[in-house]
Design a protein around this motif. Structure first.
Motif, PDB file in Angstrom:
ATOM      1  N   LEU A 113       0.822  -1.204   0.000  1.00 53.09           N
ATOM      2  CA  LEU A 113       0.000   0.000   0.000  1.00 53.09           C
ATOM      3  C   LEU A 113       0.856   1.254   0.000  1.00 53.09           C
ATOM      4  N   GLY A 114       1.892   1.278   0.828  1.00 52.99           N
ATOM      5  CA  GLY A 114       2.766   2.450   0.876  1.00 52.99           C
ATOM      6  C   GLY A 114       3.447   2.711  -0.448  1.00 52.99           C
ATOM      7  N   GLU A 115       3.899   1.656  -1.107  1.00 56.64           N
ATOM      8  CA  GLU A 115       4.537   1.829  -2.417  1.00 56.64           C
ATOM      9  C   GLU A 115       3.528   2.331  -3.441  1.00 56.64           C
ATOM     10  N   ALA A 116       2.305   1.787  -3.394  1.00 55.69           N
ATOM     11  CA  ALA A 116       1.284   2.191  -4.353  1.00 55.69           C
ATOM     12  C   ALA A 116       0.911   3.666  -4.203  1.00 55.69           C
ATOM     13  N   ILE A 117       0.847   4.156  -2.964  1.00 52.49           N
ATOM     14  CA  ILE A 117       0.511   5.565  -2.748  1.00 52.49           C
ATOM     15  C   ILE A 117       1.468   6.462  -3.522  1.00 52.49           C
ATOM     16  N   ASP A 118       2.755   6.206  -3.398  1.00 53.66           N
ATOM     17  CA  ASP A 118       3.756   7.023  -4.082  1.00 53.66           C
ATOM     18  C   ASP A 118       3.646   6.890  -5.602  1.00 53.66           C
ATOM     19  N   VAL A 119       3.498   5.655  -6.084  1.00 53.39           N
ATOM     20  CA  VAL A 119       3.491   5.425  -7.530  1.00 53.39           C
ATOM     21  C   VAL A 119       2.251   6.023  -8.176  1.00 53.39           C
ATOM     22  N   ILE A 120       1.089   5.800  -7.603  1.00 55.84           N
ATOM     23  CA  ILE A 120      -0.151   6.318  -8.197  1.00 55.84           C
ATOM     24  C   ILE A 120      -0.133   7.840  -8.229  1.00 55.84           C
ATOM     25  N   ARG A 121       0.289   8.459  -7.130  1.00 59.75           N
ATOM     26  CA  ARG A 121       0.360   9.919  -7.107  1.00 59.75           C
ATOM     27  C   ARG A 121       1.348  10.440  -8.143  1.00 59.75           C
ATOM     28  N   ASP A 122       2.546   9.863  -8.189  1.00 55.83           N
ATOM     29  CA  ASP A 122       3.564  10.332  -9.134  1.00 55.83           C
ATOM     30  C   ASP A 122       3.089  10.202 -10.575  1.00 55.83           C
ATOM     31  N   PRO A 147      -4.413  14.316  -4.902  1.00 55.04           N
ATOM     32  CA  PRO A 147      -4.207  14.029  -3.486  1.00 55.04           C
ATOM     33  C   PRO A 147      -4.559  12.564  -3.213  1.00 55.04           C
ATOM     34  N   VAL A 148      -3.743  11.906  -2.406  1.00 55.91           N
ATOM     35  CA  VAL A 148      -4.003  10.518  -2.028  1.00 55.91           C
ATOM     36  C   VAL A 148      -4.242  10.471  -0.526  1.00 55.91           C
ATOM     37  N   TRP A 149      -5.442  10.052  -0.133  1.00 57.67           N
ATOM     38  CA  TRP A 149      -5.829   9.980   1.272  1.00 57.67           C
ATOM     39  C   TRP A 149      -5.939   8.515   1.666  1.00 57.67           C
ATOM     40  N   GLY A 162       0.539   8.919   8.133  1.00 59.50           N
ATOM     41  CA  GLY A 162       1.266  10.134   8.481  1.00 59.50           C
ATOM     42  C   GLY A 162       2.530  10.318   7.675  1.00 59.50           C
ATOM     43  N   GLN A 163       3.193   9.234   7.338  1.00 60.40           N
ATOM     44  CA  GLN A 163       4.458   9.307   6.606  1.00 60.40           C
ATOM     45  C   GLN A 163       4.274   9.618   5.126  1.00 60.40           C
ATOM     46  N   LYS A 164       3.165   9.144   4.510  1.00 61.03           N
ATOM     47  CA  LYS A 164       3.072   9.216   3.051  1.00 61.03           C
ATOM     48  C   LYS A 164       1.835   9.912   2.488  1.00 61.03           C
TER      49      LYS A 164
END
Length: 338
Positions: A113-122, A147-149, A162-164
């Motif tokens: 999930l954490g990796e996906a947040i960064d990739v989808i937003r980028d 924005p990714v919530w 909180g981190q991502k």
């Protein structure tokens, strides 16, 4: 405080679009839907129609997950909608409960999930990202913004939000738990070198506006919203299995009520009258939801706003959908809007 409306994408899609239009006319700024491909119609198709028939409403899933679509497809879908309608989407995302389990899969790991947040937003904002080790960029994206919530309950998930994440979605409206979880998210943001106040806080829960606070009126409202305690209970059961009871890592105020839980039938997920929610006591419905006259709901929302909540998103799955939207538009939203 902003307000959102949360719906399931039951057919006909025109009814979903109509309720979202009604919500915008009543001062709601966000339109959210469930995202579970087996249980409901495909939300991203319906978002296009909602955006076409509204002027300012921001739309998105509450919540999608990184397992049912490849990440470049998710990013491209958001970016296409943004290009068509002017950056009016938000990506709510989580590990995946109903969407994954109904298809026979386990929810995604937090690492994924954490990796996906960064990739989808980028990707949605036009930057290059690695998808399965392959550098990818959407060359046609111009001035995109997404924005990714992230939705979360447990300590590791709250830390990841909180981190991502750009925003934190908390699916319950209990003031004590809201305060506890907001603090966990903001502490994690500060620890990651981010501005804690830059993380948008969204509380999502059912609201049922009654004419008075008579026992009969409140009993009916509880019965219409008891399903929510069962839905939250799915996530709580995961937390208990992972951390145990009375661990100190998860508040007992969140976990104690699922002792009588006997499994869950997703065919009734998110619906009034769900037979899998008999274990949910009235006290939990009252704590997790907003029930009663508009004036009482305003007081609870003012408390949540004082705790740092930026948006309240109304789960509107009950027998008074239009009346709730209208009551919020006439009374609640004006009292909470700066």
């Amino acid at each position: 405080m902003d307000f959102g409306l949360v719906l399931q994408t039951d057919p006909p899609a025109s009814a979903v679009v109509g309720l979202m239009r009604r919500a915008e006319r009543n001062g709601f700024r966000y339109g959210w839907t469930f995202d579970s491909a087996v249980l409901w119609q495909e939300p991203f198709v319906i978002y296009s129609s909602i955006l076409e028939h509204t002027d300012h409403l921001v739309v998105g899933p509450m919540v999608t997950n990184p397992g049912t679509r490849t990440w470049e497809v998710t990013a491209s879908t958001f970016a296409t909608l943004n290009d068509m309608y002017g950056n009016r989407t938000v990506c709510g995302i989580g590990r995946g409960d109903s969407a994954m389990r109904v298809a026979g899969r386990r929810p995604n790991t937090l690492a994924r999930l954490g990796e996906a947040i960064d990739v989808i937003r980028d990707l949605a904002e036009g930057r290059e990202a690695a998808v399965d080790g392959q550098p990818v960029r959407l060359p046609w994206v111009k001035d995109g913004r997404l924005p990714v919530w992230m939705a979360a309950y447990g300590p590791k998930a709250l830390a990841l939000a909180g981190q991502k994440a750009d925003g934190f979605i908390l699916q319950l409206a209990d003031p004590y738990l809201t305060e506890w979880m907001i603090k966990a998210v903001r502490d994690a943001a500060a620890g990651a070198g981010r501005d804690p106040d830059a993380v948008t806080i969204c509380v999502a829960a059912p609201a049922y506006v009654t004419a008075d606070d008579s026992p009969d009126a409140l009993a009916h409202a509880r019965d219409q919203c008891r399903w929510f305690g069962g839905m939250v209970g799915n996530h709580v059961a995961d937390l208990v299995s992972r951390y145990g009871e009375h661990s100190g890592l998860v508040p007992d105020e969140l976990t104690a009520y699922i002792k009588g839980r006997q499994g869950y039938d997703y065919s009734h997920h998110g619906r009034a009258g769900n037979p899998s929610t008999d274990f949910v006591p009235d006290a939990i419905v009252d704590r997790f939801c907003l029930l009663g006259p508009a004036e009482a709901q305003i007081e609870k929302l003012k408390h949540l706003k004082g705790l740092g909540v930026d948006q309240f998103a109304v789960y509107n799955m009950h027998d008074a959908r239009e009346a709730t939207i209208d009551a919020y538009g006439s009374t609640v939203i004006p009292a909470l809007t700066d």
